[in-house]
Design a protein around this motif. Structure first.
Motif, PDB file in Angstrom:
ATOM      1  N   LEU A  12      32.892  86.104  66.952  1.00  0.00           N
ATOM      2  CA  LEU A  12      33.694  85.928  65.750  1.00  0.00           C
ATOM      3  C   LEU A  12      33.567  84.503  65.230  1.00  0.00           C
ATOM      4  O   LEU A  12      33.601  83.540  66.007  1.00  0.00           O
ATOM      5  CB  LEU A  12      35.163  86.234  66.058  1.00  0.00           C
ATOM      6  N   ARG A  13      33.404  84.362  63.923  1.00  0.00           N
ATOM      7  CA  ARG A  13      33.320  83.033  63.307  1.00  0.00           C
ATOM      8  C   ARG A  13      34.741  82.475  63.232  1.00  0.00           C
ATOM      9  O   ARG A  13      35.598  83.006  62.529  1.00  0.00           O
ATOM     10  CB  ARG A  13      32.656  83.135  61.930  1.00  0.00           C
ATOM     11  N   TRP A  14      34.945  81.372  63.930  1.00  0.00           N
ATOM     12  CA  TRP A  14      36.292  80.894  64.259  1.00  0.00           C
ATOM     13  C   TRP A  14      36.494  79.468  63.747  1.00  0.00           C
ATOM     14  O   TRP A  14      35.565  78.658  63.745  1.00  0.00           O
ATOM     15  CB  TRP A  14      36.457  80.938  65.781  1.00  0.00           C
ATOM     16  N   GLU A  87      36.214  84.180  60.124  1.00  0.00           N
ATOM     17  CA  GLU A  87      36.900  85.465  60.260  1.00  0.00           C
ATOM     18  C   GLU A  87      38.268  85.328  60.903  1.00  0.00           C
ATOM     19  O   GLU A  87      39.132  86.196  60.730  1.00  0.00           O
ATOM     20  CB  GLU A  87      36.050  86.409  61.114  1.00  0.00           C
ATOM     21  N   ASP A 109      42.775  86.864  54.154  1.00  0.00           N
ATOM     22  CA  ASP A 109      42.116  87.938  54.909  1.00  0.00           C
ATOM     23  C   ASP A 109      41.514  87.448  56.218  1.00  0.00           C
ATOM     24  O   ASP A 109      40.415  87.866  56.614  1.00  0.00           O
ATOM     25  CB  ASP A 109      41.052  88.637  54.059  1.00  0.00           C
ATOM     26  N   LEU A 110      42.246  86.589  56.913  1.00  0.00           N
ATOM     27  CA  LEU A 110      41.816  86.077  58.207  1.00  0.00           C
ATOM     28  C   LEU A 110      42.732  86.588  59.314  1.00  0.00           C
ATOM     29  O   LEU A 110      43.940  86.738  59.119  1.00  0.00           O
ATOM     30  CB  LEU A 110      41.851  84.543  58.220  1.00  0.00           C
ATOM     31  N   HIS A 111      42.153  86.855  60.466  1.00  0.00           N
ATOM     32  CA  HIS A 111      42.945  87.068  61.662  1.00  0.00           C
ATOM     33  C   HIS A 111      43.511  85.714  62.104  1.00  0.00           C
ATOM     34  O   HIS A 111      42.922  84.659  61.830  1.00  0.00           O
ATOM     35  CB  HIS A 111      42.088  87.657  62.779  1.00  0.00           C
ATOM     36  N   LYS A 137      45.215  92.908  59.903  1.00  0.00           N
ATOM     37  CA  LYS A 137      44.794  91.765  60.701  1.00  0.00           C
ATOM     38  C   LYS A 137      45.652  91.613  61.960  1.00  0.00           C
ATOM     39  O   LYS A 137      46.781  92.093  62.030  1.00  0.00           O
ATOM     40  CB  LYS A 137      44.885  90.469  59.879  1.00  0.00           C
ATOM     41  N   ASN A 350      39.242  95.580  63.509  1.00  0.00           N
ATOM     42  CA  ASN A 350      38.193  95.694  62.490  1.00  0.00           C
ATOM     43  C   ASN A 350      37.562  97.086  62.490  1.00  0.00           C
ATOM     44  O   ASN A 350      37.145  97.588  61.436  1.00  0.00           O
ATOM     45  CB  ASN A 350      37.113  94.642  62.718  1.00  0.00           C
TER      46      ASN A 350
END
Length: 392
Positions: A12-14, A87, A109-111, A137, A350
């Motif tokens: 995940l892009r964090w 993300e 729209d981010l976790h 989310k 997701n």
């Protein structure tokens, strides 16, 4: 046993908000998230209230300079324009900022993975829960100690009836690092923790006991508090109205009783974080100073010490095993365990995999709200003169 292989399709892009060079918790987040580099990749950050210091820090972490942002608003807006935008974001900032940043992240729209205590009020918690559900989310809370795998062994033993009917719950999280009045030498990190405008309505009840309270709920999910009484003190007067010591008495719905002692003025104590559950058949106890061991005391039998990594442990406990029984694990591994579960939860969300989410044990938005309720009820009791109050 965990060995670093990927358990989700891609990392995940964090990003992080806060957690910079002067942070006390930022490194814990990073070692947790990046221990299994198949789960998260740090790609952006608004690391510091000082933009230049934050950029310098981020570059030294290996983040591209153009993705080291001056503030979270800019980061969310700019990352939304990228095909490879973030993300999920971790919030490692003082308590009073959590709500606004979490809300902005969800609206982008981010976790979200957030420090505790989550917010100031349970109303804010329910609002954010509704927003997270609307956006589809995950909101996770970094109760880092809860990733110690022997807590899952305690949970399994209680479920299997090895303790019997729970009668007494004895909780403690204390240390002595604030026993003295720091005066003008108070650190910036400590200063905000005793400022109600930033920390909220409590100091040690929120900063320490929420960890232990969540861990008790993880171990005993069926146990619900009926009423409690909280007596809190500010032994260092400059911390008032926030407490540096508190005792909480609890009555559970099943008739069990409980205590919580939380304190930052337990002079000389390096680690007073422990949980003891007393049942009708036996008692079990875990202590943070010996996180790889669990004491099991059956009435009339020799005391047993259960050791992490051994084949006699429950499968739920062994699933989080990393290093093998001969090698000690600790807090960094606990953080890695909860971050890995955050990744699994986000991936499942997701993919709309509700079965995985239903069976996953991790500190979610409900755990965060329960922590807020814990603080609210303790403060309500203490402020009414240390009286019994219904747990609302």
């Amino acid at each position: 046993m965990l060995n670093g292989e990927r358990i989700i399709s891609k990392p995940l892009r964090w990003a992080m908000v806060g957690g910079g060079r002067l942070s006390q918790v930022g490194y814990k987040h990073r070692i947790g998230a990046l221990r299994d580099n198949t789960a998260f990749q740090l790609t952006a950050g608004a690391f510091d209230i000082d933009a230049e210091r934050g950029k310098d820090f981020g570059v030294n972490l290996g983040v591209d300079e153009e993705r080291c942002y001056p503030d979270y608003q800019t980061m969310f807006a700019e990352e939304a324009k990228r095909e490879d935008g973030i993300e999920v974001v971790s919030i490692a900032t003082p308590n009073g900022t959590h709500y606004e940043i979490c809300k902005a992240a969800l609206e982008a729209d981010l976790h979200v993975i957030c420090e505790k205590p989550l917010f100031f009020t349970s109303e804010e918690g329910y609002e954010i829960k509704a927003l997270a559900e609307k956006k589809g989310k995950i909101v996770g809370v970094t109760y880092g100690f809860s990733g110690n795998q022997m807590l899952l062994q305690m949970r399994a033993m209680i479920e299997q009836g090895k303790v019997g009917d729970i009668r007494v719950v004895d909780l403690q999280y204390t240390h002595g690092f604030c026993a003295a009045d720091e005066g003008e030498n108070i650190s910036a990190a400590q200063k905000w923790r005793v400022d109600p405008a930033i920390a909220g309505p409590s100091f040690v009840l929120g900063d320490l006991s929420t960890h232990t309270y969540y861990m008790s709920q993880l171990i005993m999910p069926q146990m619900k508090i009926k009423e409690l009484l909280c007596d809190r003190q500010s032994f260092v007067g400059s911390r008032a109205p926030l407490e540096d010591n508190a005792h909480v008495l609890m009555h559970y719905e099943n008739g069990a009783v409980g205590t919580m002692w939380t304190s930052s003025i337990n002079a000389g104590c390096m680690d007073g974080h422990r949980i003891r559950i007393v049942g009708s058949k036996a008692s079990i106890e875990w202590w943070d100073s010996k996180p790889n061991e669990l004491t099991y005391e059956v009435q009339g039998e020799p005391i047993q010490t259960l050791v992490r990594g051994m084949p006699y442990l429950d499968g739920a406990c062994s699933a989080d095993e990393r290093l093998g029984a001969l090698h000690s694990e600790g807090l960094s591994d606990a953080w890695a365990n909860i971050y890995l579960k955050f990744a699994v939860a986000i991936d499942a969300k997701n993919r709309e995999d509700q079965e995985t989410l239903n069976n996953l044990v991790y500190p979610d938005i409900d755990a965060g709200i329960e922590g807020i309720r814990w603080i609210e009820n303790c403060v309500r009791s203490a402020d009414q003169g240390s009286v019994w109050v219904e747990f609302k």
